[in-house]
Design a protein around this motif. Structure first.
Motif, short mmCIF file in Angstrom:
data_model
loop_
_atom_site.label_atom_id
_atom_site.label_comp_id
_atom_site.label_asym_id
_atom_site.label_seq_id
_atom_site.Cartn_x
_atom_site.Cartn_y
_atom_site.Cartn_z
N TYR A 1 -2.33 2.89 13.35
CA TYR A 1 -2.89 1.82 12.52
C TYR A 1 -2.10 2.17 11.20
CZ TYR A 1 -6.16 0.37 15.91
OH TYR A 1 -6.76 -0.30 17.30
N LEU A 2 -2.18 3.48 10.61
CA LEU A 2 -1.63 3.86 9.32
C LEU A 2 -0.33 3.03 8.97
CD1 LEU A 2 -2.82 7.20 8.48
CD2 LEU A 2 -3.05 5.27 7.16
N ASP B 1 -5.64 8.26 13.07
CA ASP B 1 -5.27 6.47 13.29
C ASP B 1 -3.75 6.33 12.79
OD1 ASP B 1 -8.32 6.05 11.69
OD2 ASP B 1 -7.89 5.66 13.84
N ARG C 1 0.71 -1.05 -0.05
CA ARG C 1 -0.09 0.16 0.17
C ARG C 1 0.89 1.22 0.06
NH1 ARG C 1 -2.25 -3.86 4.03
NH2 ARG C 1 -4.35 -4.56 3.02
N SER D 1 2.17 -3.06 5.67
CA SER D 1 1.74 -4.38 5.57
C SER D 1 1.15 -4.62 3.95
CB SER D 1 0.79 -4.87 6.34
OG SER D 1 -0.61 -4.15 6.02
N GLY E 1 0.89 0.54 10.55
CA GLY E 1 1.10 -0.81 10.32
C GLY E 1 0.42 -1.10 9.03
N TYR E 2 -0.81 -0.33 8.61
CA TYR E 2 -1.42 -0.49 7.39
C TYR E 2 -0.46 -0.30 6.13
CZ TYR E 2 -4.99 0.57 3.73
OH TYR E 2 -5.82 0.28 2.73
N PHE F 1 -1.43 -6.33 0.97
CA PHE F 1 -2.88 -6.48 0.76
C PHE F 1 -2.77 -8.28 0.55
CE2 PHE F 1 -7.37 -6.28 -0.06
CZ PHE F 1 -7.36 -7.03 -1.32
#
Lengths: 140, 256
Positions: free
Chosen positions: B234-235, B231, B125, B241, B237-238, B243
């Motif tokens: 979480y961002l 956030d 991402r 990582s 980590g998002y 998809f």
């Protein structure tokens, strides 16, 4: 088998298929073995004919007369407070959950994943502690 | 319909030989040959000799033939042309046109988080910065610290746009980062001998200092934006990582 939900005048039904899908309506008159006259002024359903196959019966009943006009149906429906009862029911809550889950964005799905992982970690550590405790007591 | 399409009221610009119907082009191969003037180049390749009258009579040989009603003789070419058409030399190749700049999808705006679908960074991402002029490719960055994706070009077709957007109005992408910045530098030096090519081997790609500097300026600004986000944990980590699809997840049903 014991049947608890009957097709009768005043039964509140959930429209599962076709027009006004997902809304509640009251059975006002029974036409024949397959069709019903249905009306839901408080839920946005225009008075009309539906097939039984499109309806799921709920446990709610509204005291109305056979062929009751729309105004009467609305009064009875609101007096019984069906909309509130429905919102608090498990059925409605499950539907809402399903709707939210299908509309999660990719980022929201990621956050749910992380939340689940965190919760499971907590559960597993507690379980581990319990296991250890039982081991100790059984060893004694 | 008599007027042109579009808000400006202009007719769309079509190439000369566009498809009139699926599989059916406007001009045939023969017509296009004449339109492009290739016959001129053919003539230059083999200059025609001026044919004298003497030559004309010698072109044909008259041969007697049998049979009562066959006219007794035939005129046959002394020199028949070759059945194999010659390879055209010196025919200039048409200039390769620039690829069309594909208009941006409405879902892709500066700051959108995209999912890369192909290439070595597939599944990652990344943050969309801007669409490059001329080529229409998308300029994206990891940020590098989070997922090792540098300032990079990506084609719009190989990307899923998510609904998550960052506010990158304060992030300034340097102006010199454009189509030419990313162009591959080929070593077309005058070494035409085979020995030198194989002896040199493949030269390793080293990241230029210019790229490192640009990466730093863009990423530090971008990371600042992420850190200020609600956030942010979480961002991080998002974006770090990849998809993937789980069981029961149908890509055409998912909301991104």
């Amino acid at each position: 088998m014991i049947y608890n939900k009957f097709v009768e005048v005043g039964r509140v039904a959930f429209i599962a298929k076709g027009k006004d899908q997902g809304k509640l309506a009251v059975l006002v008159n029974i036409i024949d073995g397959n069709r019903v006259l249905v009306d839901g002024p408080s839920t946005g359903v225009v008075r009309g004919v539906r097939n039984f196959k499109d309806l799921h019966l709920t446990k709610y009943k509204v005291p109305i007369r056979l062929g009751q006009r729309t105004k009467g149906v609305q009064e009875a429906f609101e007096k019984a407070g069906i909309n509130e009862q429905w919102k608090n029911s498990l059925w409605a809550k499950k539907l809402e959950k399903r709707h939210i889950r299908s509309n999660l964005t990719d980022f929201e799905r990621f956050k749910v994943l992380r939340a689940k992982q965190l919760r499971n970690r907590i559960i597993r550590t507690e379980l581990g502690k319990l296991r250890k405790a039982t081991k100790k007591t059984s060893a004694k | 319909m008599a007027q042109g399409k579009g808000a400006k009221g202009t007719t769309p610009k079509l190439p000369r030989n566009y498809e009139v119907a699926p599989g059916l082009s406007r001009f045939s191969k023969a017509r296009l040959f004449h339109k492009r003037g290739l016959y001129q180049k053919l003539q230059k390749a083999s200059p025609a000799k001026p044919k004298s009258k003497e030559d004309k009579s010698k072109q044909y040989v008259v041969k007697p033939i049998g049979g009562d009603k066959n006219g007794k003789e035939r005129r046959i070419l002394a020199k028949k042309g070759s059945k194999i058409t010659p390879v055209l030399t010196n025919v200039k190749n048409s200039v390769r046109r620039n690829p069309k700049k594909v208009p941006l999808r409405k879902s892709i705006t500066p700051g959108t988080i995209l999912i890369l679908l192909a290439g070595r960074h597939r599944g990652k991402r990344v943050v969309f910065l801007k669409q490059l002029e001329k080529s229409g490719l998308l300029l994206v960055t990891g940020p590098m610290k989070l997922n090792a994706v540098p300032l990079r070009r990506v084609a719009q077709a190989f990307v899923i746009a998510t609904k998550t957007k960052l506010d990158i109005s304060k992030v300034q992408v340097p102006d010199h980062v454009n189509h030419d910045y990313f162009k591959k530098k080929s070593e077309k030096k005058s070494e035409k001998t085979d020995a030198s090519i194989f002896a040199a081997g493949k030269s390793e790609y080293t990241v230029s200092d210019q790229r490192k500097a640009d990466q730093k300026t863009v990423d530090s600004a971008l990371l600042g934006v992420i850190r200020a986000h609600k956030d942010r944990k979480y961002l991080f980590g998002y974006l770090g990582s990849r998809f993937s699809l789980a069981k029961g997840q149908l890509p055409h049903n998912l909301v991104y």
